[in-house]
Design a protein around this motif. Structure first.
Motif: not given
Length: 403
Positions: A44, A72-73, A92, A99, A102-103, A274, A278
């Motif tokens: 990551v 996603g980003s 991410i 963060a 994206s995760i 982040e 996350t």
């Protein structure tokens, strides 16, 4: 997607059904003809330099397979994987919102099976010279969301306060917060962090002449002896804040908060933007049985000091000082991280496929994953923030729509 072509009609039909419910129509055809990727290791990254250090390495080719991730980003829409799918990497985006989003998109994507995947957060960070030095590598047991507090201007605080940051629901910096959101602290698998640190210690870390010269300034203060030392591998904890802070006052404030919120067991070492985001996204995915929270490694390398050396201005430390640590810190993500990745792959069948058992508590302040947290107030019913925001307290609570 350039690989993972399915030869099994059953798997293809099943994935097609799932994708039809969760993916845009233009992605259905591609997903229906692809197998689910089941990585052993997921790296990551947060932004370009952290990601690019993994591309073109001799050990494996992460750009062999590129998978566009819905949700996603916008800056980094693709997940990158080896041909085998054993190792993947995602960027991410920086900050907590990027963060978490994206995760979450990754964890709930039908394109991946992450139930046995090890996640290695691999990013740079500021570093506390009381604990470690620039260019060093750190592995965290705790991630602490240090800026989730009340904030008053330093110019307007009571004379007996050392900081304008006050824990939520408290009335002084020393009181444990009573208004609990749940993302304040995450505790990760200490056995896994220790194993990863041991693997990383077999690497020869990068350094620079500028970093050697800059860290020597910290030798004038005994408390900063660790900051004046050459780079090495540490096991210590990470602070999360969207605010990119610099200076002795804020750094000590957030160090004290780390100690407070972990009931004295956390060691504030690095600062990033982040990791609690996350952690929360992965914890919620773990509650849905999509990931294993015990398989998270938090590795941060030190690209700059969080405070100046005695006699230097905080602004100089942040903006103008030639610390010389950014390039070595980026390179050390790979140099230390590859030892961790290789160890996971080499020991997969004997050790890591079944997971590394944690002897410590895992998860958040609520005990969401089970067990009893070894941090927390253990009583947080008194919640003035929620009371303040309650609909019951609003003057228009009896308002009714006109028919």
């Amino acid at each position: 997607m350039r690989s993972f072509i399915s030869g099994l009609a059953v798997a293809s039909s099943l994935l097609s059904y799932v994708c039809a419910a969760r993916l845009p129509a233009r992605l259905e055809a591609r997903a229906a003809n692809s197998t689910v990727v089941k990585p052993k290791v997921f790296i990551v990254s947060m932004f370009d330099p952290e990601a690019e250090v993994w591309y073109g390495i001799p050990e494996f080719d992460l750009l062999a397979v590129n998978i566009t991730l819905p949700g996603g980003s916008p800056l980094f829409p693709d997940v990158h994987c080896t041909v085998s799918g054993d190792v993947c990497q995602i960027t991410i985006g920086e900050s907590e919102i990027n963060a978490a989003t994206s995760i979450t998109s990754l964890a709930y994507s039908p394109l991946f099976d992450l139930t046995t995947t090890y996640f290695m957060i691999a990013g740079i960070a500021g570093v506390n010279p009381e604990v470690a030095s620039i260019c060093s590598v750190t592995f965290a047991k705790y991630a602490v969301q240090v800026a989730l507090q009340y904030e008053f201007s330093q110019l307007e605080i009571p004379s007996n306060f050392t900081t304008g940051y006050i824990p939520l629901g408290a009335h002084s910096p020393q009181q444990y917060p009573t208004s609990i959101y749940g993302t304040e602290v995450f505790e990760f698998n200490a056995n896994l962090q220790h194993w990863a640190a041991t693997q990383a210690r077999t690497a020869t870390l990068n350094d620079s002449a500028d970093a050697v010269a800059y860290r020597a300034n910290y030798a004038v203060k005994a408390a900063y002896a660790a900051g004046a030392a050459p780079p090495t591998v540490y096991e210590c904890d990470v602070a999360t804040s969207d605010v990119y802070y610099s200076g002795k006052i804020l750094s000590e404030t957030f160090g004290n908060y780390t100690t407070l919120i972990t009931n004295g067991s956390g060691v504030y070492c690095t600062t990033a933007q982040e990791d609690n985001a996350t952690g929360e996204a992965l914890l919620r995915a773990a509650l849905s049985k999509l990931v294993d929270f015990s398989r998270i490694i938090v590795m941060r390398t030190a690209s700059d000091f969080d405070r100046p050396w005695p006699g230097e201005a905080a602004t100089t430390n942040l903006w103008w000082a030639a610390q010389g640590a950014f390039p070595p810190a980026i390179m050390n993500l790979y140099l230390a991280g590859i030892k961790v990745v290789e160890g996971l792959l080499e020991g997969w069948e004997s050790t890591f496929a079944d997971g590394m058992k944690a002897d410590n508590y895992l998860g958040d302040i609520f005990g969401s994953l089970g067990g009893t947290p070894d941090f927390g107030p253990f009583d947080y019913d008194n919640n003035p923030v929620k009371a303040k925001r309650s609909m019951k307290s609003m003057k228009y609570k009896t308002w009714k729509p006109v028919a």
